[in-house]
Design a protein around this motif. Structure first.
Motif, PDB file in Angstrom:
ATOM      1  N   VAL A   1      27.919  45.286  55.764  1.00 44.76           N
ATOM      2  CA  VAL A   1      28.847  45.383  56.884  1.00 44.76           C
ATOM      3  C   VAL A   1      28.149  44.911  58.146  1.00 44.76           C
ATOM      4  O   VAL A   1      26.924  44.893  58.220  1.00 44.76           O
ATOM      5  N   ALA A   2      28.962  44.549  59.129  1.00 45.39           N
ATOM      6  CA  ALA A   2      28.445  44.201  60.453  1.00 45.39           C
ATOM      7  C   ALA A   2      29.268  44.968  61.480  1.00 45.39           C
ATOM      8  O   ALA A   2      30.435  45.288  61.251  1.00 45.39           O
ATOM      9  N   LEU A   3      28.657  45.260  62.585  1.00 39.84           N
ATOM     10  CA  LEU A   3      29.327  45.897  63.709  1.00 39.84           C
ATOM     11  C   LEU A   3      29.567  44.790  64.732  1.00 39.84           C
ATOM     12  O   LEU A   3      28.622  44.295  65.345  1.00 39.84           O
ATOM     13  N   GLN A   4      30.826  44.380  64.879  1.00 36.97           N
ATOM     14  CA  GLN A   4      31.145  43.223  65.706  1.00 36.97           C
ATOM     15  C   GLN A   4      31.830  43.630  67.004  1.00 36.97           C
ATOM     16  O   GLN A   4      32.601  44.588  67.044  1.00 36.97           O
ATOM     17  N   SER A   5      31.572  42.834  68.032  1.00 39.10           N
ATOM     18  CA  SER A   5      32.101  43.095  69.375  1.00 39.10           C
ATOM     19  C   SER A   5      33.565  42.665  69.486  1.00 39.10           C
ATOM     20  O   SER A   5      34.072  41.890  68.674  1.00 39.10           O
ATOM     21  N   PRO A   6      34.247  43.134  70.538  1.00 38.05           N
ATOM     22  CA  PRO A   6      35.614  42.683  70.792  1.00 38.05           C
ATOM     23  C   PRO A   6      35.690  41.161  70.980  1.00 38.05           C
ATOM     24  O   PRO A   6      36.639  40.519  70.517  1.00 38.05           O
ATOM     25  N   GLU A   7      34.691  40.585  71.635  1.00 40.74           N
ATOM     26  CA  GLU A   7      34.675  39.131  71.850  1.00 40.74           C
ATOM     27  C   GLU A   7      34.566  38.390  70.523  1.00 40.74           C
ATOM     28  O   GLU A   7      35.225  37.368  70.316  1.00 40.74           O
ATOM     29  N   TRP A   8      33.732  38.906  69.627  1.00 42.41           N
ATOM     30  CA  TRP A   8      33.601  38.290  68.306  1.00 42.41           C
ATOM     31  C   TRP A   8      34.932  38.352  67.565  1.00 42.41           C
ATOM     32  O   TRP A   8      35.374  37.372  66.974  1.00 42.41           O
ATOM     33  N   LEU A   9      35.590  39.528  67.565  1.00 41.29           N
ATOM     34  CA  LEU A   9      36.856  39.690  66.856  1.00 41.29           C
ATOM     35  C   LEU A   9      37.913  38.749  67.396  1.00 41.29           C
ATOM     36  O   LEU A   9      38.626  38.094  66.620  1.00 41.29           O
ATOM     37  N   LEU A  10      38.016  38.628  68.700  1.00 42.95           N
ATOM     38  CA  LEU A  10      38.983  37.712  69.305  1.00 42.95           C
ATOM     39  C   LEU A  10      38.705  36.275  68.877  1.00 42.95           C
ATOM     40  O   LEU A  10      39.621  35.547  68.461  1.00 42.95           O
ATOM     41  N   ALA A  11      37.462  35.849  68.936  1.00 42.51           N
ATOM     42  CA  ALA A  11      37.106  34.485  68.540  1.00 42.51           C
ATOM     43  C   ALA A  11      37.368  34.246  67.052  1.00 42.51           C
ATOM     44  O   ALA A  11      37.883  33.194  66.663  1.00 42.51           O
ATOM     45  N   PHE A  12      37.025  35.219  66.214  1.00 39.71           N
ATOM     46  CA  PHE A  12      37.241  35.075  64.769  1.00 39.71           C
ATOM     47  C   PHE A  12      38.722  34.950  64.449  1.00 39.71           C
ATOM     48  O   PHE A  12      39.141  34.075  63.689  1.00 39.71           O
ATOM     49  N   LEU A  13      39.537  35.816  65.034  1.00 41.08           N
ATOM     50  CA  LEU A  13      40.976  35.755  64.790  1.00 41.08           C
ATOM     51  C   LEU A  13      41.579  34.453  65.302  1.00 41.08           C
ATOM     52  O   LEU A  13      42.417  33.835  64.626  1.00 41.08           O
TER      53      LEU A  13
END
Length: 136
Positions: A91-103
């Motif tokens: 697992v990884a603990l991802q930031s809000p910025e990462w989630l937005l970019a990934f989506l």
């Protein structure tokens, strides 16, 4: 990170949870989920860990492809302890910025996003809804 007793991931190195997200899922309040996603990390299952020598390498995110429809789902967790054992162990603990970019990058491939799919308080959203929530 939340205060109090720390939970360790399988490697035993750090806490993998977002208490605000867990609380928001318990109430099934999308506004609270959006707030928690904007202000805290998300636990993401990985096929492979990122390289320790390359901070830009976040690893390879695991997604579920329905064998009957071909639809792709992204599974996110408020706490690593909510991830089913049948998923890859990393697992990884991802930031809000990462989630937005990934989506945003994968919006054409991902049809749905599940939070804590195995419980205790599962919730589902579209990538577009989450992108809007993260941008608000």
């Amino acid at each position: 990170m939340a205060s109090g007793k720390k939970r360790k991931n399988k490697a035993g190195s750090q806490e993998f949870r977002n208490t605000a997200l867990s609380d928001a899922l318990q109430t099934q309040d999308m506004a609270a989920v959006a707030f928690a996603l904007r202000h805290g990390p998300t636990v993401v299952p990985l096929l492979r860990h990122g390289s320790r020598d390359d901070p830009r390498d976040a690893g390879e995110v695991w997604t579920y492809r329905d064998p009957n429809t071909g639809d792709v789902a992204l599974l996110l967790f408020s706490d690593a302890t909510h991830k089913p054992e049948t998923l890859p162990p990393a697992v990884a603990l991802q930031s809000p910025e990462w989630l937005l970019a990934f989506l945003a990058t994968h919006i054409d491939q991902i049809t749905t996003v599940f939070f804590d799919i195995a419980g205790p308080h599962a919730m589902q959203a579209t990538p577009a809804d989450l992108i809007e929530a993260l941008g608000a």
